[in-house]
Design a protein around this motif. Structure first.
Motif, PDB file in Angstrom:
ATOM      1  N   GLY A 150      32.710  58.038  26.023  1.00 13.91           N
ATOM      2  CA  GLY A 150      33.171  58.277  27.386  1.00 13.91           C
ATOM      3  C   GLY A 150      32.037  58.317  28.382  1.00 13.91           C
ATOM      4  N   ALA A 151      30.937  58.956  28.000  1.00 14.46           N
ATOM      5  CA  ALA A 151      29.764  58.993  28.883  1.00 14.46           C
ATOM      6  C   ALA A 151      29.240  57.585  29.131  1.00 14.46           C
ATOM      7  N   LEU A 152      29.202  56.763  28.100  1.00 18.84           N
ATOM      8  CA  LEU A 152      28.760  55.376  28.263  1.00 18.84           C
ATOM      9  C   LEU A 152      29.745  54.581  29.110  1.00 18.84           C
ATOM     10  N   TYR A 153      31.036  54.884  28.973  1.00 22.44           N
ATOM     11  CA  TYR A 153      32.079  54.153  29.690  1.00 22.44           C
ATOM     12  C   TYR A 153      31.977  54.346  31.199  1.00 22.44           C
ATOM     13  N   THR A 154      31.285  55.396  31.648  1.00 23.42           N
ATOM     14  CA  THR A 154      31.120  55.574  33.092  1.00 23.42           C
ATOM     15  C   THR A 154      30.347  54.419  33.711  1.00 23.42           C
ATOM     16  N   ALA A 155      29.674  53.624  32.889  1.00 25.04           N
ATOM     17  CA  ALA A 155      28.971  52.449  33.397  1.00 25.04           C
ATOM     18  C   ALA A 155      29.938  51.487  34.083  1.00 25.04           C
ATOM     19  N   LYS A 156      31.163  51.456  33.608  1.00 23.07           N
ATOM     20  CA  LYS A 156      32.171  50.614  34.251  1.00 23.07           C
ATOM     21  C   LYS A 156      32.431  51.094  35.667  1.00 23.07           C
ATOM     22  N   GLY A 157      32.466  52.423  35.854  1.00 21.68           N
ATOM     23  CA  GLY A 157      32.661  52.968  37.186  1.00 21.68           C
ATOM     24  C   GLY A 157      31.492  52.649  38.100  1.00 21.68           C
ATOM     25  N   THR A 158      30.293  52.735  37.567  1.00 22.64           N
ATOM     26  CA  THR A 158      29.110  52.380  38.350  1.00 22.64           C
ATOM     27  C   THR A 158      29.179  50.919  38.782  1.00 22.64           C
ATOM     28  N   ALA A 159      29.603  50.055  37.860  1.00 22.02           N
ATOM     29  CA  ALA A 159      29.718  48.625  38.182  1.00 22.02           C
ATOM     30  C   ALA A 159      30.787  48.376  39.230  1.00 22.02           C
ATOM     31  N   ALA A 160      31.829  49.225  39.249  1.00 22.55           N
ATOM     32  CA  ALA A 160      32.929  49.033  40.198  1.00 22.55           C
ATOM     33  C   ALA A 160      32.479  49.205  41.645  1.00 22.55           C
ATOM     34  N   LEU A 161      31.368  49.886  41.853  1.00 22.15           N
ATOM     35  CA  LEU A 161      30.866  50.060  43.212  1.00 22.15           C
ATOM     36  C   LEU A 161      30.506  48.727  43.858  1.00 22.15           C
ATOM     37  N   ILE A 162      30.305  47.709  43.032  1.00 29.26           N
ATOM     38  CA  ILE A 162      29.902  46.394  43.539  1.00 29.26           C
ATOM     39  C   ILE A 162      31.097  45.603  44.059  1.00 29.26           C
ATOM     40  N   VAL A 163      32.325  45.965  43.638  1.00 21.09           N
ATOM     41  CA  VAL A 163      33.504  45.168  43.995  1.00 21.09           C
ATOM     42  C   VAL A 163      33.707  45.060  45.500  1.00 21.09           C
ATOM     43  N   PRO A 164      33.697  46.161  46.270  1.00 21.42           N
ATOM     44  CA  PRO A 164      33.853  46.003  47.722  1.00 21.42           C
ATOM     45  C   PRO A 164      32.733  45.193  48.356  1.00 21.42           C
ATOM     46  N   ILE A 165      31.506  45.301  47.793  1.00 17.75           N
ATOM     47  CA  ILE A 165      30.390  44.514  48.316  1.00 17.75           C
ATOM     48  C   ILE A 165      30.673  43.029  48.143  1.00 17.75           C
ATOM     49  N   ALA A 166      31.299  42.673  47.006  1.00 16.85           N
ATOM     50  CA  ALA A 166      31.651  41.276  46.770  1.00 16.85           C
ATOM     51  C   ALA A 166      32.624  40.781  47.836  1.00 16.85           C
ATOM     52  N   SER A 167      33.568  41.630  48.253  1.00 17.06           N
ATOM     53  CA  SER A 167      34.522  41.237  49.291  1.00 17.06           C
ATOM     54  C   SER A 167      33.802  40.930  50.601  1.00 17.06           C
ATOM     55  N   LEU A 168      32.807  41.746  50.937  1.00 17.37           N
ATOM     56  CA  LEU A 168      32.079  41.540  52.183  1.00 17.37           C
ATOM     57  C   LEU A 168      31.209  40.286  52.113  1.00 17.37           C
ATOM     58  N   LEU A 169      30.548  40.073  50.973  1.00 21.42           N
ATOM     59  CA  LEU A 169      29.679  38.904  50.823  1.00 21.42           C
ATOM     60  C   LEU A 169      30.456  37.595  50.844  1.00 21.42           C
ATOM     61  N   SER A 170      31.731  37.673  50.468  1.00 22.61           N
ATOM     62  CA  SER A 170      32.529  36.449  50.336  1.00 22.61           C
ATOM     63  C   SER A 170      33.395  36.174  51.557  1.00 22.61           C
ATOM     64  N   GLN A 171      33.158  36.863  52.663  1.00 17.79           N
ATOM     65  CA  GLN A 171      33.976  36.656  53.848  1.00 17.79           C
ATOM     66  C   GLN A 171      33.925  35.194  54.279  1.00 17.79           C
ATOM     67  N   GLY A 172      35.097  34.688  54.649  1.00 20.16           N
ATOM     68  CA  GLY A 172      35.203  33.280  54.998  1.00 20.16           C
ATOM     69  C   GLY A 172      35.434  32.380  53.807  1.00 20.16           C
ATOM     70  N   GLY A 173      35.684  32.982  52.637  1.00 21.38           N
ATOM     71  CA  GLY A 173      35.974  32.196  51.441  1.00 21.38           C
ATOM     72  C   GLY A 173      34.754  31.665  50.738  1.00 21.38           C
ATOM     73  N   ASN A 174      33.559  32.174  51.087  1.00 20.03           N
ATOM     74  CA  ASN A 174      32.320  31.713  50.451  1.00 20.03           C
ATOM     75  C   ASN A 174      31.979  32.630  49.282  1.00 20.03           C
ATOM     76  N   TRP A 175      32.346  32.199  48.067  1.00 25.10           N
ATOM     77  CA  TRP A 175      32.124  32.995  46.860  1.00 25.10           C
ATOM     78  C   TRP A 175      30.858  32.592  46.123  1.00 25.10           C
ATOM     79  N   ASN A 176      30.125  31.596  46.647  1.00 27.67           N
ATOM     80  CA  ASN A 176      28.973  31.067  45.924  1.00 27.67           C
ATOM     81  C   ASN A 176      27.911  32.125  45.644  1.00 27.67           C
ATOM     82  N   ARG A 177      27.584  32.933  46.650  1.00 28.89           N
ATOM     83  CA  ARG A 177      26.548  33.940  46.458  1.00 28.89           C
ATOM     84  C   ARG A 177      26.961  34.970  45.403  1.00 28.89           C
TER      85      ARG A 177
END
Length: 428
Positions: free
Chosen positions: A365-392
């Motif tokens: 369970g302690a190791l599984y928190t890494a998934k939660g840490t990784a989830a912090l990147i999801v909203p950043i991906a939405s911002l980086l991909s504005q305009g439909g540009n997913w390349n970055r």
């Protein structure tokens, strides 16, 4: 009554002590919480169409869910190690149902965020318990057992993603949330009553093909070791790309202009391309977990990590370069999940190999928190991909995944081997 509920076994139910039956119950429970994560993408656009809050704001719910689901698992694992699986999974089923019913009646972003907290706690109760149980019941087949259990979570949405998509179209997302929330919660609660505390068969020992420690580390002892944080960092690195794809698959397909393309099925009908891809994603995500877990029991954890992490990076590069083509999207999107889902079998098994089995639920369970840490990147991906540009997004995720593969082979492998050897020498 409570003593009876907490009881771990019954002489009148010997079949419950069969470890394969216990594994099956865990797999089904995991399948029942799969939609809380993998079905979420189907609800994003309908919610946005109704309230116009913006997809990035709505996706914060997904991030909250994953953070709560993962970061509370150590606590839930601690409860399992001390009180057994039955009460923890039963509570998880109730909370998972309540969370989706709250989504059905939510009319503000705050309401959805609160619902994500409730359903996240419920999903974490089920996930941490099921994986911990599997590791304890199968010390001789840790990779396979963790993989089969995690497969329920990975592939569970495959059998319901089409009914959910159809129900949203036919009856609205609100009715769909409520119907599936209650149904899934009831199944989990009933199966919880059949679970018993893990009692591995006499004479069963850890696999001799994979090095493991003879000492049992507590979670507090584990997190003080450098090798744990290397494992944790690799988990975060690889999880980030897959979580981004999980949460954003529908927006990606929509931005590429292929989400609604009709695809002929094997049954003679036609379905939107996105619906077909989501089903394939879930199947690949589930299929890879027991297979790679089983393989890692034979060829080693880090060798398996090297192959699949590099494969994950190449699949992301494939989406970047060819994803605008419908056929290529249907090939590379499932490949992302095929090479990503195995982290939820290999990492728990690696954790048990490295830090012992007695506190496996809490440690995993302690190791599984890494998934939660990784989830912090999801909203950043939405911002980086504005305009439909997913390349970055795809390029950065691919580089990280490939780098993690080499790090697993050439940094983690010798480091973990040295740690296990030193620990075992102190025990002899």
């Amino acid at each position: 009554m409570m003593d009876r509920f907490l009881a771990t076994s019954s002489p009148h139910q010997p079949a419950l002590h069969n470890r394969w039956m216990q594994l099956l119950f865990g797999v089904i429970c995991m399948a029942m919480i799969a939609n809380l994560q993998y079905g979420w993408t189907l609800f994003v656009n309908p919610i946005d169409n109704k309230y116009h809050w913006g997809k990035a704001a709505i996706q914060v719910s997904f991030t909250i869910f994953v953070l709560v689901e993962t970061w509370l698992v150590p606590v839930e694992g601690w409860l399992v190690d001390r009180f057994g699986p039955r009460p923890v999974i039963a509570a998880g089923g109730v909370l998972a149902a309540i969370g989706w019913v709250m989504n059905a009646h939510g009319n503000s972003l705050t309401a959805f965020y609160v619902a994500a907290v409730v359903s996240g706690i419920g999903a974490g109760c089920v996930y941490g318990t099921a994986v911990g149980n599997a590791l304890k019941w199968f010390p001789d087949k840790r990779g396979l057992a963790a993989g089969l259990t995690a497969a329920g979570f990975g592939a569970g949405a495959a059998i319901t993603v089409i009914p959910i998509a159809n129900m949203i179209q036919r009856s609205g997302y609100e009715h769909t949330f409520q119907f599936f929330g209650i149904a899934q919660g009831v199944v989990i609660f009933v199966l919880a009553l059949l679970l018993v505390r893990p009692r591995p068969p006499q004479g069963t020992v850890a696999s001799r093909r994979v090095a493991s420690v003879k000492q049992d580390f507590t979670t507090s002892e584990m997190i003080k070791t450098p090798v744990f944080w290397v494992i944790y960092a690799l988990f975060v690195a690889v999880a980030a790309g897959g979580l981004m794809a999980t949460a954003q698959m529908k927006p990606i397909a929509a931005d590429y202009g292929i989400a609604k393309l009709p695809i002929s099925t094997l049954f003679g009908g036609t379905l939107p391309l996105l619906t077909v891809v989501l089903s394939l994603d879930s199947l690949c995500n589930g299929f890879t977990r027991p297979i790679t877990g089983f393989i890692s029991d034979f060829i080693g954890r880090e060798n398996t990590m090297f192959v699949v992490f590099v494969g994950e990076g190449l699949a992301l590069l494939g989406l970047l370069n060819f994803g605008h083509e419908p056929v290529m999207f249907m090939i590379f999107a499932p490949m992302v999940f095929l090479f990503w889902g195995e982290i939820f079998s290999i990492f728990p098994a690696t954790c048990a190999d490295t830090f012992g089995i007695q506190n496996a639920a809490g440690n995993a369970g302690a190791l599984y928190t890494a998934k939660g840490t990784a989830a912090l990147i999801v909203p950043i991906a939405s911002l980086l991909s504005q305009g439909g540009n997913w390349n970055r997004v795809f390029l950065v995720s691919a580089i990280i995944a490939i780098g993690a593969g080499f790090a697993a082979k050439f940094i983690l492998a010798p480091m973990r081997s040295h740690f296990i050897d030193q620990t075992n020498q102190h025990q002899d």
